[in-house]
Design an enzyme around this catalytic site. Structure first.
Site, PDB file in Angstrom:
ATOM      1  N   GLY A 149       0.773  -1.237   0.000  1.00 52.77           N
ATOM      2  CA  GLY A 149       0.000   0.000   0.000  1.00 52.77           C
ATOM      3  C   GLY A 149       0.810   1.295   0.000  1.00 52.77           C
ATOM      4  CG  ASP A 195       4.666  -7.403  15.217  1.00 52.62           C
ATOM      5  OD1 ASP A 195       4.218  -6.268  15.480  1.00 52.62           O
ATOM      6  OD2 ASP A 195       3.947  -8.414  15.146  1.00 52.62           O
ATOM      7  CE1 TYR A 202      -7.067   2.250  11.345  1.00 51.26           C
ATOM      8  CE2 TYR A 202      -8.903   3.517  10.465  1.00 51.26           C
ATOM      9  CZ  TYR A 202      -7.564   3.151  10.422  1.00 51.26           C
ATOM     10  OH  TYR A 202      -6.732   3.687   9.470  1.00 51.26           O
ATOM     11  CD  GLU A 243      -1.566  -6.167   0.372  1.00 52.23           C
ATOM     12  OE1 GLU A 243      -1.294  -6.659   1.482  1.00 52.23           O
ATOM     13  OE2 GLU A 243      -0.816  -6.291  -0.614  1.00 52.23           O
TER      14      GLU A 243
HETATM   15  P1  NDP Z   1      -1.812  -1.929   3.851  1.00 52.96           P
HETATM   16  O1  NDP Z   1      -2.537  -3.021   4.560  1.00 52.96           O
HETATM   17  O2  NDP Z   1      -1.706  -2.016   2.372  1.00 52.96           O
HETATM   18  O3  NDP Z   1      -0.353  -1.749   4.474  1.00 52.96           O
HETATM   19  C1  NDP Z   1      -0.143  -1.820   5.856  1.00 52.96           C
HETATM   20  C2  NDP Z   1       1.354  -1.912   6.117  1.00 52.96           C
HETATM   21  O4  NDP Z   1       1.565  -1.914   7.549  1.00 52.96           O
HETATM   22  C3  NDP Z   1       1.962  -3.185   5.561  1.00 52.96           C
HETATM   23  O5  NDP Z   1       3.205  -2.894   4.955  1.00 52.96           O
HETATM   24  C4  NDP Z   1       2.184  -4.035   6.804  1.00 52.96           C
HETATM   25  O6  NDP Z   1       3.334  -4.848   6.641  1.00 52.96           O
HETATM   26  C5  NDP Z   1       2.435  -2.983   7.880  1.00 52.96           C
HETATM   27  N1  NDP Z   1       2.115  -3.510   9.203  1.00 52.96           N
HETATM   28  C6  NDP Z   1       0.895  -3.886   9.663  1.00 52.96           C
HETATM   29  N2  NDP Z   1       1.003  -4.404  10.894  1.00 52.96           N
HETATM   30  C7  NDP Z   1       2.321  -4.366  11.234  1.00 52.96           C
HETATM   31  C8  NDP Z   1       3.068  -4.769  12.363  1.00 52.96           C
HETATM   32  N3  NDP Z   1       2.471  -5.336  13.425  1.00 52.96           N
HETATM   33  N4  NDP Z   1       4.409  -4.582  12.371  1.00 52.96           N
HETATM   34  C9  NDP Z   1       5.018  -4.029  11.297  1.00 52.96           C
HETATM   35  N5  NDP Z   1       4.375  -3.618  10.186  1.00 52.96           N
HETATM   36  C10 NDP Z   1       3.044  -3.796  10.157  1.00 52.96           C
HETATM   37  O7  NDP Z   1      -2.565  -0.565   4.268  1.00 52.96           O
HETATM   38  P2  NDP Z   1      -2.308   0.965   3.894  1.00 52.96           P
HETATM   39  O8  NDP Z   1      -1.137   1.133   3.034  1.00 52.96           O
HETATM   40  O9  NDP Z   1      -3.603   1.502   3.469  1.00 52.96           O
HETATM   41  O10 NDP Z   1      -2.027   1.536   5.363  1.00 52.96           O
HETATM   42  C11 NDP Z   1      -0.876   2.295   5.707  1.00 52.96           C
HETATM   43  C12 NDP Z   1      -1.272   3.304   6.782  1.00 52.96           C
HETATM   44  O11 NDP Z   1      -2.231   4.213   6.245  1.00 52.96           O
HETATM   45  C13 NDP Z   1      -1.915   2.695   8.018  1.00 52.96           C
HETATM   46  O12 NDP Z   1      -1.436   3.366   9.157  1.00 52.96           O
HETATM   47  C14 NDP Z   1      -3.402   2.994   7.814  1.00 52.96           C
HETATM   48  O13 NDP Z   1      -4.096   3.058   9.027  1.00 52.96           O
HETATM   49  C15 NDP Z   1      -3.321   4.334   7.127  1.00 52.96           C
HETATM   50  N6  NDP Z   1      -4.487   4.740   6.380  1.00 52.96           N
HETATM   51  C16 NDP Z   1      -5.005   3.946   5.402  1.00 52.96           C
HETATM   52  C17 NDP Z   1      -6.133   4.364   4.696  1.00 52.96           C
HETATM   53  C18 NDP Z   1      -6.801   3.519   3.675  1.00 52.96           C
HETATM   54  O14 NDP Z   1      -7.997   3.791   3.341  1.00 52.96           O
HETATM   55  N7  NDP Z   1      -6.149   2.516   3.104  1.00 52.96           N
HETATM   56  C19 NDP Z   1      -6.727   5.675   4.961  1.00 52.96           C
HETATM   57  C20 NDP Z   1      -6.113   6.403   6.024  1.00 52.96           C
HETATM   58  C21 NDP Z   1      -5.021   5.960   6.677  1.00 52.96           C
HETATM   59  P3  NDP Z   1       3.490  -6.371   7.115  1.00 52.96           P
HETATM   60  O15 NDP Z   1       2.139  -6.996   7.065  1.00 52.96           O
HETATM   61  O16 NDP Z   1       4.479  -6.949   6.156  1.00 52.96           O
HETATM   62  O17 NDP Z   1       4.048  -6.258   8.497  1.00 52.96           O
HETATM   63  C1  8X3 Z   2      -8.735   4.405   6.645  1.00 58.22           C
HETATM   64  C2  8X3 Z   2      -9.887   5.220   6.155  1.00 58.22           C
HETATM   65  O1  8X3 Z   2     -12.405   5.596   6.414  1.00 58.22           O
HETATM   66  O2  8X3 Z   2     -11.637   3.307   6.206  1.00 58.22           O
HETATM   67  O3  8X3 Z   2      -8.115   5.001   7.726  1.00 58.22           O
HETATM   68  O4  8X3 Z   2     -11.261   4.529   8.242  1.00 58.22           O
HETATM   69  S1  8X3 Z   2     -11.363   4.617   6.801  1.00 58.22           S
END
Ligand code: NDP
Ligand code: 8X3
Length: 252
Positions: free
Chosen positions: A13, A58, A151, A187
């Site tokens: 992501g 992690d 969340y 994802e």
């Molecule tokens: P993805 O699920 O695509 O990516 C999440 C990333 O976080 C992965 O690389 C994963 O890597 C890592 N991660 C998750 N848990 C752990 C852990 N315990 N330790 C280390 N790494 C971890 O999601 P996004 O790219 O969308 O999310 C990235 C950020 O953006 C997050 O903080 C999310 O809350 C935020 N966000 C996302 C939005 C959306 O709509 N998608 C909107 C607003 C904010 P791995 O599993 O390999 O550890």
């Molecule tokens: C991710 C955006 O609206 O799904 O932080 O919470 S929402």
């Protein structure tokens, strides 16, 4: 001299898109995540473009966070920019039906994990009187929506920590900034709905959601401003989104 950027959650992501974009702009990269095969693949892809190293840990595991960061080779030890991006939602249940393991995961990863990584890196920034921390929050940290409860709480906490960091680190000339995206097609929903891909897909159907590359672009803009400029809080929705629950699906 090239700047070194430390990205948590680089295996997917927003984090992965940011790694790819920053590589093109000649930043040196420290890429973190739990999935080793993805880290290795990304390193292989980007190392012909820039210097890249990876750390598999992690964020919930404090000693693993500390040991991983201590293990960095000399050339990667100076971290100029920390992007606290790792995080996810787990479930979309009402508070009365919530799963306590999901609650633990969200608070431990999104809040405590961000703190552990920051704590390990801030001292070197203080010592140099320079550094940049970019916290990836969410519009969920600005507005609570049905089923968002914990969340949203975790992202409200990120919002508060971001402000607190900026206040406490002000005397050390460290920039602190938060970016709060709305719906981004990554994802994220696969994780939230625990592999129910049909349900996850639906979240982004009928309108053009933000893409990971859109957020990467914003991150790149934020971290390349002159040092006296700090974009302290940036909220970004897809055009189709007006609030957490209002998404126009009639224009697709
Ligand atoms: P993805 O699920 O695509 O990516 C999440 C990333 O976080 C992965 O690389 C994963 O890597 C890592 N991660 C998750 N848990 C752990 C852990 N315990 N330790 C280390 N790494 C971890 O999601 P996004 O790219 O969308 O999310 C990235 C950020 O953006 C997050 O903080 C999310 O809350 C935020 N966000 C996302 C939005 C959306 O709509 N998608 C909107 C607003 C904010 P791995 O599993 O390999 O550890
Ligand atoms: C991710 C955006 O609206 O799904 O932080 O919470 S929402």
């Amino acid at each position: 001299m090239k700047q070194t950027v430390f990205i948590t959650g680089a295996t997917s992501g927003i984090g992965m898109a940011t790694a790819k974009l920053l590589a093109q702009h000649q930043f040196r990269l420290i890429l973190c995540g739990r999935r080793k095969n993805r880290l290795e693949r990304l390193q292989k892809l980007l190392e012909s473009v820039t210097d890249v190293t990876t750390l598999q840990f992690d964020v919930r595991d404090k000693s693993s966070v500390d040991e991983s960061i201590k293990s960095l080779s000399k050339e990667f030890q100076q971290i100029d920019v920390l992007i606290n991006n790792a995080g996810n939602a787990h479930g979309l249940d009402s508070i009365q039906e919530g799963n306590t393991e999901d609650w633990d995961a969200m608070m431990d990863i999104n809040v405590k994990g961000l703190l552990y990584v920051s704590k390990a890196i801030i001292p070197q920034m203080i010592e140099r009187n320079s550094g940049f921390i970019v916290n990836i929050g969410s519009t969920a940290g600005k507005e609570v929506y049905p089923g968002g409860n914990v969340y949203c709480a975790s992202k409200y906490a990120v919002n508060a920590i971001n402000k607190g960091m900026r206040i406490d680190l002000n005397q050390y000339n460290i920039r602190v900034s938060a970016i709060h995206p709305g719906l981004v097609e990554t994802e994220f929903s696969d994780v939230r709905f625990k592999g129910d891909t049909a349900r996850a897909k639906k979240v982004y159907q009928g309108y053009k959601a933000l893409q990971a590359e859109d957020i990467a672009d914003i991150i790149q803009f934020v971290i390349t401003r002159p040092y006296h400029v700090n974009i302290e809080d940036l909220v970004v929705f897809p055009t189709a989104q007006a609030t957490a629950t209002m998404v126009n699906k009639n224009n697709a």
